[in-house]
Design a protein around this motif. Structure first.
Motif, PDB file in Angstrom:
ATOM      1  N   THR A   2      14.875  84.309 -16.298  1.00  0.00           N
ATOM      2  CA  THR A   2      15.513  83.157 -15.691  1.00  0.00           C
ATOM      3  C   THR A   2      16.815  82.850 -16.391  1.00  0.00           C
ATOM      4  N   SER A   4      20.455  80.732 -17.095  1.00  0.00           N
ATOM      5  CA  SER A   4      20.811  79.324 -17.265  1.00  0.00           C
ATOM      6  C   SER A   4      22.303  79.214 -17.507  1.00  0.00           C
ATOM      7  N   VAL A   6      24.983  76.526 -19.416  1.00  0.00           N
ATOM      8  CA  VAL A   6      25.270  75.336 -20.210  1.00  0.00           C
ATOM      9  C   VAL A   6      26.784  75.166 -20.237  1.00  0.00           C
ATOM     10  N   ALA A  69      24.706  83.683 -14.551  1.00  0.00           N
ATOM     11  CA  ALA A  69      23.465  82.914 -14.696  1.00  0.00           C
ATOM     12  C   ALA A  69      22.467  83.315 -13.599  1.00  0.00           C
ATOM     13  N   ARG A  74      21.965  84.022 -20.015  1.00  0.00           N
ATOM     14  CA  ARG A  74      22.054  82.664 -20.565  1.00  0.00           C
ATOM     15  C   ARG A  74      23.515  82.425 -20.931  1.00  0.00           C
ATOM     16  N   LEU A 105      20.186  76.633  -9.843  1.00  0.00           N
ATOM     17  CA  LEU A 105      20.178  77.150 -11.219  1.00  0.00           C
ATOM     18  C   LEU A 105      19.828  76.071 -12.238  1.00  0.00           C
ATOM     19  N   ASP A 106      19.352  76.517 -13.403  1.00  0.00           N
ATOM     20  CA  ASP A 106      19.140  75.644 -14.565  1.00  0.00           C
ATOM     21  C   ASP A 106      20.511  75.380 -15.206  1.00  0.00           C
ATOM     22  N   ILE A 107      21.048  74.183 -14.973  1.00  0.00           N
ATOM     23  CA  ILE A 107      22.399  73.845 -15.448  1.00  0.00           C
ATOM     24  C   ILE A 107      22.335  72.580 -16.293  1.00  0.00           C
ATOM     25  N   ARG A 108      22.968  72.613 -17.452  1.00  0.00           N
ATOM     26  CA  ARG A 108      23.052  71.416 -18.307  1.00  0.00           C
ATOM     27  C   ARG A 108      24.477  71.239 -18.800  1.00  0.00           C
TER      28      ARG A 108
END
Lengths: 244, 244
Positions: A2, A4, A6, A69, A74, A105-108
């Protein structure tokens, strides 16, 4: 695997101003994307791919990061200062429009010390009352809008922080900004120039608007205009917490 | 022994958002001074004296810190967020006026992640274009000035971050702020509420101005109003880099 994304702020330059959560994200990254001088601030290591790119290709850079991503990498997109203040966060969200695959998506976003806060700390506390932040670059907006905002902000008696005050391609713009500020705020208002804040090249100077010249700023300078109550105490400049 | 005074920002709450230079200053301190909940965030240790004080005694607290530094102690005044944004730095400089002995002290301000930047990061990038920060507390200024600033900021199409939106002692003020913003910006403008950002209690919500109610904010909430171009993308809210 997975992936990600950032979007991280490196602060204004000093190692001591990079937050631990940003350092941790960089340690965990497979890929770092950003404008050349910011990517250069990330230490190379085995297993980390660096993707430096030129200025003014923000959307392409953001799309590259999102694509990686999506492939399971990552990815950390680095900005100077804070990524949400005149930096890469908005470009990444812009690149996500009309792309539902990107939106899941896993976005921070990890905040950073933005230049005006480091500059204010070096000067004293010139942003200690209500204030505004204005990007003086006219790449993304017409000068007439900059002028309108300057006049309304002055009428509101905001202290003001100016990003990107001056570039080689439009040296006349900041001189015009100073004229407008003199018209609205008078000659005695304090204005501070903070160059290369938190780096070994740091230089700060505070003068009145009457004394200010466009040459006091370059693209590494953040400029802070006081409000009507801003004053000196000892070697510092501060804005009182109470309104005049 | 030469004393010193550091005015340090602890960020919004998360350990991972405290900068290394602030952590180092706390490790080197003999005395920590601040509002009770912020001093409570500093780990006790041998040789460190903690001086918690109540809210609304900022000048007395600043004077205590300066007096201890004058005696040779290494004092850190702690603020939540950034000390230069609606916090202790201005109070310390205010306490230095007419005190030449205080003005020669070794004094440094160390910036921190201010609440609006952590809130913006949690929401997306709502402050990605020109913006202003307004303290809605009317302890230190009349409401008529708050209203004037809100209207001018709306006319300038600034995104806006609001600190201290609501307290038990003046619950009606924020309802009036929302009315003014609806008049100036219309019912469809996006407004985000970010409570206890970066802590385990973090909660964020974005609604339109038509849907917003005063009860959505308390004193642990930062409120961010978008500009005319602010929009949603997926689960995020962002303001484009270009003007509308």
């Amino acid at each position: 695997m997975t992936g990600s994304l950032v979007i991280a702020g490196l602060g204004p330059g000093a190692e001591g101003m990079i937050t631990p959560e940003v350092t941790a994200a960089l340690s965990d990254a497979t890929d770092v994307v950003g404008y050349v001088p910011y990517v250069n601030r990330v230490a190379p290591r085995d297993g980390l791919r660096l993707h430096p790119s030129d200025n003014r290709v923000e959307l392409e850079r953001a799309t590259l990061a999102l694509e990686m991503a999506l492939k399971g990498q990552r990815v950390v997109v680095v900005s100077s200062g804070d990524p949400g203040v005149f930096a890469m966060a908005s470009a990444v969200f812009e690149a996500m429009e009309n792309r539902p695959d990107f939106q899941t998506l896993d976005i921070r976003v990890l905040p950073g010390i933005t230049a005006m806060l480091a500059a204010a700390a070096a000067i004293g506390a010139p942003l200690g009352h209500d204030f505004c932040a204005i990007n003086l670059s006219d790449n993304l907006k017409p000068f007439v809008l900059i002028e309108r905002r300057l006049r309304l902000a002055a009428q509101a008696d905001f202290a003001m922080a100016f990003y990107n005050p001056r570039s080689a391609s439009r040296p006349e713009g900041f001189a015009r900004v100073l004229e407008i500020l003199r018209e609205e705020c008078g000659p005695d208002r304090l204005i501070s120039f903070a160059r290369a804040v938190s780096t070994p090249d740091q230089h700060t100077a505070t003068v009145t608007l009457a004394e200010a010249t466009a040459e006091m700023a370059d693209m590494r300078t953040v400029v802070i205009l006081g409000n009507a109550s801003t004053r000196r105490v000892g070697r510092f400049v501060y804005t009182p917490r109470s309104a005049a």
